[in-house]
Design a protein around this motif. Sequence first.
Motif, mmCIF file in Angstrom:
data_model
loop_
_atom_site.group_PDB
_atom_site.id
_atom_site.type_symbol
_atom_site.label_atom_id
_atom_site.label_comp_id
_atom_site.label_asym_id
_atom_site.label_seq_id
_atom_site.Cartn_x
_atom_site.Cartn_y
_atom_site.Cartn_z
ATOM 1 N N LEU A 138 -25.624 23.752 -3.406
ATOM 2 C CA LEU A 138 -24.838 23.694 -2.184
ATOM 3 C C LEU A 138 -24.000 24.961 -2.049
ATOM 4 O O LEU A 138 -23.279 25.350 -2.968
ATOM 5 N N ARG A 139 -24.105 25.584 -0.875
ATOM 6 C CA ARG A 139 -23.349 26.795 -0.586
ATOM 7 C C ARG A 139 -22.678 26.646 0.777
ATOM 8 O O ARG A 139 -23.189 25.960 1.659
ATOM 9 N N TYR A 140 -21.539 27.306 0.920
ATOM 10 C CA TYR A 140 -20.782 27.217 2.160
ATOM 11 C C TYR A 140 -20.432 28.638 2.577
ATOM 12 O O TYR A 140 -19.739 29.361 1.853
ATOM 13 N N ALA A 141 -20.925 29.060 3.740
ATOM 14 C CA ALA A 141 -20.745 30.436 4.182
ATOM 15 C C ALA A 141 -20.289 30.455 5.633
ATOM 16 O O ALA A 141 -20.522 29.503 6.392
ATOM 17 N N GLY A 142 -19.647 31.538 6.012
ATOM 18 C CA GLY A 142 -19.198 31.665 7.392
ATOM 19 C C GLY A 142 -18.520 32.988 7.636
ATOM 20 O O GLY A 142 -18.296 33.771 6.697
ATOM 21 N N PRO A 143 -18.148 33.255 8.877
ATOM 22 C CA PRO A 143 -17.485 34.523 9.204
ATOM 23 C C PRO A 143 -16.084 34.644 8.631
ATOM 24 O O PRO A 143 -15.563 35.754 8.505
ATOM 25 N N GLU A 144 -15.446 33.508 8.313
ATOM 26 C CA GLU A 144 -14.081 33.516 7.795
ATOM 27 C C GLU A 144 -14.037 32.794 6.455
ATOM 28 O O GLU A 144 -14.718 31.786 6.253
ATOM 29 N N ALA A 145 -13.214 33.311 5.543
ATOM 30 C CA ALA A 145 -13.141 32.759 4.190
ATOM 31 C C ALA A 145 -12.387 31.446 4.133
ATOM 32 O O ALA A 145 -12.523 30.682 3.172
ATOM 33 N N GLN A 146 -11.585 31.151 5.146
ATOM 34 C CA GLN A 146 -10.800 29.913 5.175
ATOM 35 C C GLN A 146 -10.682 29.453 6.615
ATOM 36 O O GLN A 146 -10.355 30.241 7.502
ATOM 37 N N VAL A 147 -10.981 28.170 6.849
ATOM 38 C CA VAL A 147 -10.888 27.620 8.200
ATOM 39 C C VAL A 147 -10.281 26.233 8.134
ATOM 40 O O VAL A 147 -10.212 25.607 7.064
ATOM 41 N N GLN A 148 -9.856 25.736 9.276
ATOM 42 C CA GLN A 148 -9.365 24.367 9.382
ATOM 43 C C GLN A 148 -10.481 23.516 9.974
ATOM 44 O O GLN A 148 -11.087 23.884 10.978
ATOM 45 N N SER A 149 -10.746 22.373 9.338
ATOM 46 C CA SER A 149 -11.809 21.493 9.813
ATOM 47 C C SER A 149 -11.343 20.689 11.014
ATOM 48 O O SER A 149 -10.181 20.769 11.439
ATOM 49 N N SER A 150 -12.232 19.876 11.551
ATOM 50 C CA SER A 150 -11.930 19.094 12.752
ATOM 51 C C SER A 150 -10.792 18.114 12.545
ATOM 52 O O SER A 150 -10.114 17.734 13.502
ATOM 53 N N VAL A 151 -10.572 17.670 11.307
ATOM 54 C CA VAL A 151 -9.525 16.681 11.042
ATOM 55 C C VAL A 151 -8.272 17.328 10.461
ATOM 56 O O VAL A 151 -7.376 16.635 9.991
#
Length: 341
Positions: free
Chosen positions: A61-74
């Motif tokens: 399992l890997r988690y990638a994105g444009p930002e290193a830290q984000v706030q989820s929907s909740v």
Amino acid sequence: MDREPGLKKATAALPTDAPLIDVLFVVLPDSLLLDLAGPAEAFRLANQALQRRRRPAAFRLRYAGPEAQVQSSVGLTLAGIEPLPERLSAPTWVVLLGRPGEVAQVVRRQRPWLAARDWLGRVLPQHLEAADTPHRLLTVCVGALLAADAGLLGTRRCTTHHELLDDLVALAPQAQVLANRLWVEDGALLSSAGITAGIDLALHCIAQHCGDALAAHVAQVMVAHGRRGTQDPQRSPLLAFRDHLHPALHRVQESVCERPGEPWSAEALSAIAHVTPRQLTRLFRQHTGLTPRDYVEHVRVALAQQALRSGAKTGQAADMAGFRSDRQWRRARQRRAASTS
């Protein structure tokens, strides 16, 4: 919609030398947490089940994105997000997640969306076209709109949340957008309606890669009963009669599905359930409408029929499914036909 799993002497099993699959979740600000956590837990539980069977894990399992830290929907902060990779070095299943808000407020309005769209359009097309590609694109809810915005849908069949179908058509006018579907598979593209349907999609992918018996085990642990799919012409025979929550019966059913060729006596089956043979028969009738012997026969007949459809000869199909002879298989088919007529 389902593709038949390959059959060996018992049910389909992941080869011990199969490469590890990278399941790469693309995480954006406000990603729906259940769209991420539901499928991720299914893949984690699949690894756990494999390791308990002394087999190597299948998924990383890997988690990638444009930002290193984000706030989820909740409102929960998600950190440690790796950068989007410039190339897919290992077999990779890219998972695009849902996000809350009106489409006009989400699509093409935020820098992270645009960065993910550009990455998808730059990196994925070359990996999704080949017929034998090990890579996959999985979308959950709004994730299908991100795939459309990146130009990845083409003329493929796909779906999304029922409130977003018109928006998906507008973004991908050449795609075959299907309504009233929990999930749709078209080559390397697998799309789902969203929220809990993402779990159904993950279970389907686990079944394809690791076998129906293991996927059924994961579904039972998650109290998801079994895979759902409104396009399925019929449920997998290894998932039939599993819509109950009795742990002893699930243990018996998993053992039969994993080793259909075993000489399953009443005593052997009841030992797995830790009940008497009479009590096991009573439980089977109560929760499945079958006797334990009926269930064993159901699994063997269905597996033999799958083997035939896959091109096996009659004797080979009977052997794969655990029958001792063609004659035993013929009698089992006759009993099955008589019970359903």
